[in-house]
Scaffold this active site. Structure first.
Site, PDB file in Angstrom:
ATOM      1  N   HIS A  48       2.269   7.975   9.609  1.00 54.01           N
ATOM      2  CA  HIS A  48       1.306   6.966   9.137  1.00 54.01           C
ATOM      3  C   HIS A  48      -0.107   7.241   9.638  1.00 54.01           C
ATOM      4  CE1 HIS A  48      -0.634   3.207   8.167  1.00 54.01           C
ATOM      5  NE2 HIS A  48      -0.766   2.916   9.461  1.00 54.01           N
ATOM      6  N   HIS A  72      -5.150   4.605  16.069  1.00 53.47           N
ATOM      7  CA  HIS A  72      -5.384   3.184  15.784  1.00 53.47           C
ATOM      8  C   HIS A  72      -4.183   2.279  16.069  1.00 53.47           C
ATOM      9  CE1 HIS A  72      -3.451   4.026  11.830  1.00 53.47           C
ATOM     10  NE2 HIS A  72      -3.209   2.722  11.799  1.00 53.47           N
ATOM     11  N   GLU A  76      -1.293  -1.051  20.109  1.00 46.52           N
ATOM     12  CA  GLU A  76      -0.430  -2.094  19.568  1.00 46.52           C
ATOM     13  C   GLU A  76       1.054  -1.731  19.679  1.00 46.52           C
ATOM     14  OE1 GLU A  76       0.943  -5.462  17.396  1.00 46.52           O
ATOM     15  OE2 GLU A  76      -0.963  -5.047  18.402  1.00 46.52           O
ATOM     16  N   ASP A  77       1.403  -0.464  19.398  1.00 50.83           N
ATOM     17  CA  ASP A  77       2.812  -0.104  19.218  1.00 50.83           C
ATOM     18  C   ASP A  77       3.379   0.847  20.270  1.00 50.83           C
ATOM     19  OD1 ASP A  77       2.964  -1.646  16.896  1.00 50.83           O
ATOM     20  OD2 ASP A  77       2.159  -0.029  15.674  1.00 50.83           O
ATOM     21  N   ASP A 139      -5.993   2.463   6.483  1.00 51.27           N
ATOM     22  CA  ASP A 139      -4.701   2.012   7.011  1.00 51.27           C
ATOM     23  C   ASP A 139      -3.991   1.137   5.979  1.00 51.27           C
ATOM     24  OD1 ASP A 139      -2.670   1.215   8.991  1.00 51.27           O
ATOM     25  OD2 ASP A 139      -3.770  -0.675   9.085  1.00 51.27           O
ATOM     26  N   ASP A 260     -11.989  -1.132 -25.608  1.00 48.08           N
ATOM     27  CA  ASP A 260     -12.607  -0.161 -24.705  1.00 48.08           C
ATOM     28  C   ASP A 260     -11.640   0.210 -23.576  1.00 48.08           C
ATOM     29  OD1 ASP A 260     -12.648  -2.634 -23.621  1.00 48.08           O
ATOM     30  OD2 ASP A 260     -14.778  -2.675 -23.119  1.00 48.08           O
TER      31      ASP A 260
END
Length: 738
Positions: A48, A72, A76-77, A139, A260
């Site tokens: 990712h 990034h 957090e993870d 992201d 169009d």
């Protein structure tokens, strides 16, 4: 999965002096921290951040931004900390990674107040450094590309959030290709049936017209070469399903009525070539009237520039053309990512590059609205209006260009120029002619605002304007007008109270006592008295601490200083006697003791009613007795100069014998079958009674209904207003005051 050397090579293709060591270190660190983590799809988690980094390399972003993309999700993870990232990569990258971590925790699809507060935090985070926004959008794009591995509930929630917030943000930042893809992916999950239907129709059309796009490209290219534009490039495309669906919805067209579906881009060397190409095309094929737009001379606020025209072209096919330079095309695709935001210089077209694009300036301008003190709901409304609306370009009499959302009025124009001009607007001239203030402005209109120093913007303007700035300013002006009304009432109350005590009231004399009253300034204290939030006796004692009220008054039974007054319907109100009243007793009080009102004075409600919980006031009217009004009632302005007619009253409810009270609301609803049933059902579900229903006005699309309802109290009335607003068939609902 992209390898380490491949990432470095991608960056070095457009930035030969890129910091290779930084990229390698970020790649290895992210790989180690994410370790054996897996995504919902079963792929290694590290895939990712690598894909996010790849998306950003397509935008030719600097190596610091690519490093942030790789890192990034680490805080957090994983076990990574801000301090560790600061130490290894520097505080600048650490700050950006932490900002993205905070954004990840925001839930933007929730109740309005919470959603608005989270949107504030999102915009605040990205306002400090545009790279936070670029990484966040990349992201989100990769997450949307792999959304099929999520549960159905998560797919719907994330798609709604993307359609509501991130796609419009990408568009506002000029990143149109990213916006198109985000909308297309969201459309697939939000409305899968419509997506499949439109996709199939487009595939059928493509099969029927196989080779048509290539044929038109060839004819256009040959025409430009013959006329000396040999370097021009023509690119044709079929519109995407969501773009087609949105047009069908907004224009109320069937698929067959769309003329169009195909669009073509003509890329040329410089600006003069844009206009040469336009002349060549218009000379060769018939132009569709009203479909030409020049965004080169008047760029959009997100820096988009191009010439737009629609022609009846080769094979008698109606086609849209966009004519632009290669640099303009780069900005149209990548928006602010195409700007050299961290360097000064001159671009290929000889134009000076600024540190900040117009799109990013808009973002900073939006952040300034945070300082205006609006409620979270107002901020959300403001921001979404700014995100979603297309634009028109108008001019002041001196030639200044003002960009406004489509559908804007002269009132919006006035507030866009300056808040003070909007507040004092009384009329407008559009292209030299006096026109109503509700007139919708068109591209190229010259608008002259007519002003008056005594004007106060009416609250009704809020329903006319479309810009968040104008709505916020009108609400503030309305609040200030109400505050002024309360302050006027409070001043008269204080004058009479001080007079009864043998003192003289003055604003200067009140200043030293403000800290004892817990008020910031004199106006706040006086307005608090007018609203009934603070007793005038408390103010008197704060200014004169040694003062003793020596008057002796015989009081009736009940609450000290208050008398019961029974209305014709049997409702009991309380009014103050002369010893504690904030409002002077009527003229001739010696001849007519206040307690005599209990049997001699009738009490009525205003036609639009009042309910327990309202701050109420009584007005003495000859031949009618006392009429009870909510303090918000505009009719009270008629009595501003007659303070002797004002009677302070309060509710005295008998809980054992509760009764309902009347209120009036105005509902603006869709004119379609079933609307009235939904309204009636909502009213019944919360135990409210409809006493009278009138259709005030019916238009082609909307019906305006006036409902007289009976409720137990203000809380129930507010609950009714909230639940009616949540109905899909309701445009607006508000309470009416006489």
């Amino acid at each position: 999965m992209m390898r380490q050397y491949e990432l470095v090579e991608r960056v070095q293709k457009y930035k030969s002096d890129a910091n290779e060591a930084l990229l390698n270190k970020a790649y290895v660190y992210a790989m180690q921290k994410h370790g054996q983590q897996k995504r919902a799809s079963g792929d290694p988690y590290i895939s990712h951040p690598l894909e996010v980094a790849a998306i950003l390399t397509d935008m030719h972003l600097d190596e610091s931004t690519i490093a942030v993309a790789l890192l990034h999700d680490t805080i957090e993870d994983t076990t990574a900390t801000r301090a560790e990232i600061d130490e290894l990569f520097g505080e600048d990258i650490g700050r950006l990674v932490e900002g993205l971590t905070k954004i990840k925790k925001l839930d933007l699809v929730t109740k309005k107040a919470k959603q608005a507060e989270n949107l504030r935090k999102l915009l605040l985070a990205i306002s400090d450094d545009v790279r936070v926004l670029l990484v966040k959008l990349a992201d989100r794009l990769h997450n949307m590309r792999t959304l099929e591995h999520m549960s159905q509930e998560k797919r719907a929630r994330i798609s709604e959030e993307t359609m509501d917030i991130y796609a419009p943000l990408a568009g506002r930042m000029g990143m149109q290709d990213m916006r198109d893809e985000l909308e297309e992916l969201s459309f697939r999950y939000i409305n899968p049936e419509a997506h499949d239907t439109v996709t199939k129709r487009l595939e059928e059309l493509s099969r029927r017209n196989e080779g048509l796009v290539k044929k038109i490209e060839t004819e256009l290219s040959d025409l430009l070469v013959v006329n000396g534009l040999s370097h021009a490039v023509v690119k044709g495309r079929q519109k995407k399903p969501y773009s087609v669906f949105r047009k069908m919805q907004s224009k109320s067209l069937s698929f067959e009525q769309l003329s169009d579906v195909y669009g073509f881009r003509l890329l040329v060397e410089d600006i003069p070539d844009c206009y040469r190409a336009l002349g060549i095309v218009h000379t060769r094929w018939r132009v569709v009237p009203g479909r030409f737009k020049d965004y080169i001379s008047t760029p959009k606020q997100n820096d988009y520039r191009s010439l737009h025209t629609t022609i009846v072209g080769p094979s008698s096919q109606r086609i849209e053309l966009q004519i632009r330079t290669r640099r303009m095309h780069e900005i149209a695709e990548y928006g602010i990512a195409a700007h050299t935001l961290y360097k000064e210089g001159v671009n290929a077209e000889g134009e000076l590059l600024s540190r900040e694009s117009n799109a990013y300036s808009w973002l900073r301008h939006t952040i300034e609205a945070l300082a205006e003190g609006d409620s979270p709901e107002e901020f959300l409304e403001h921001t979404k209006l700014e995100l979603f609306q297309d634009q028109v370009f108008c001019f002041t009499p001196k030639g200044k260009l003002i960009a406004l959302p489509r559908g804007a009025t002269p009132i919006d124009f006035a507030y866009a120029v300056h808040t003070n001009i909007g507040d004092t607007t009384v009329g407008a001239k559009i292209n030299g002619r006096i026109m109503p203030l509700v007139t919708r402005l068109n591209n190229g209109d010259e608008v002259e605002i007519i002003r008056s120093g005594v004007q106060v913007p009416p609250a009704a303007w809020e329903e006319i304007v479309v810009t968040g700035k104008a709505r916020a300013a009108i609400r503030r002006a309305t609040r200030m007008a109400i505050r002024k009304q309360y302050a006027g009432l409070g001043h008269r109350i204080l004058e009479r109270t001080f007079e009864r005590a043998g003192k003289i009231f003055s604003r200067e004399g009140l200043k030293p006592a403000l800290h004892r009253l817990g008020q910031k300034d004199v106006e706040d204290a006086i307005a608090a008295v007018g609203r009934g939030e603070m007793s005038s006796l408390d103010v008197l004692r704060a200014v004169y601490p040694d003062h003793q009220d020596e008057r002796v008054t015989v009081k009736p039974a009940g609450d000290a200083g208050w008398f019961n007054v029974r209305s014709a319907s049997g409702m009991i109100f309380k009014i103050p006697d002369g010893s504690t009243s904030d409002i002077a007793v009527l003229e001739g009080a010696e001849a007519l003791p206040i307690r005599g009102l209990a049997s001699d004075v009738e009490v009525h409600f205003a036609p639009t009613g009042a309910v327990p919980g309202d701050r109420i006031v009584g007005i003495m009217e000859k031949g009618k007795g006392i009429t009870i009004y909510p303090i918000q009632s505009p009719v009270l302005q008629r009595f501003d100069d007659e303070p002797e007619r004002w009677i302070d009253v309060r509710w005295d409810l008998d809980e054992a014998n509760k009764s309902r009270f009347a209120a009036r609301i105005l509902v603006n609803a869709l004119n379609e079958p079933g609307t009235l049933a939904k309204v009636a059902q909502t009213v019944a579900d919360i135990d409210v009674n409809i006493r009278l229903l009138n259709t005030v006005r019916v238009a082609a699309d909307f019906t305006e209904m006036q409902l007289d309802v009976e409720v137990w109290d203000l809380r129930q009335l507010n609950q009714l207003l909230v639940q009616l607003k949540e109905l899909d068939c309701i445009a607006t609902v508000k309470r009416l005051y006489e």
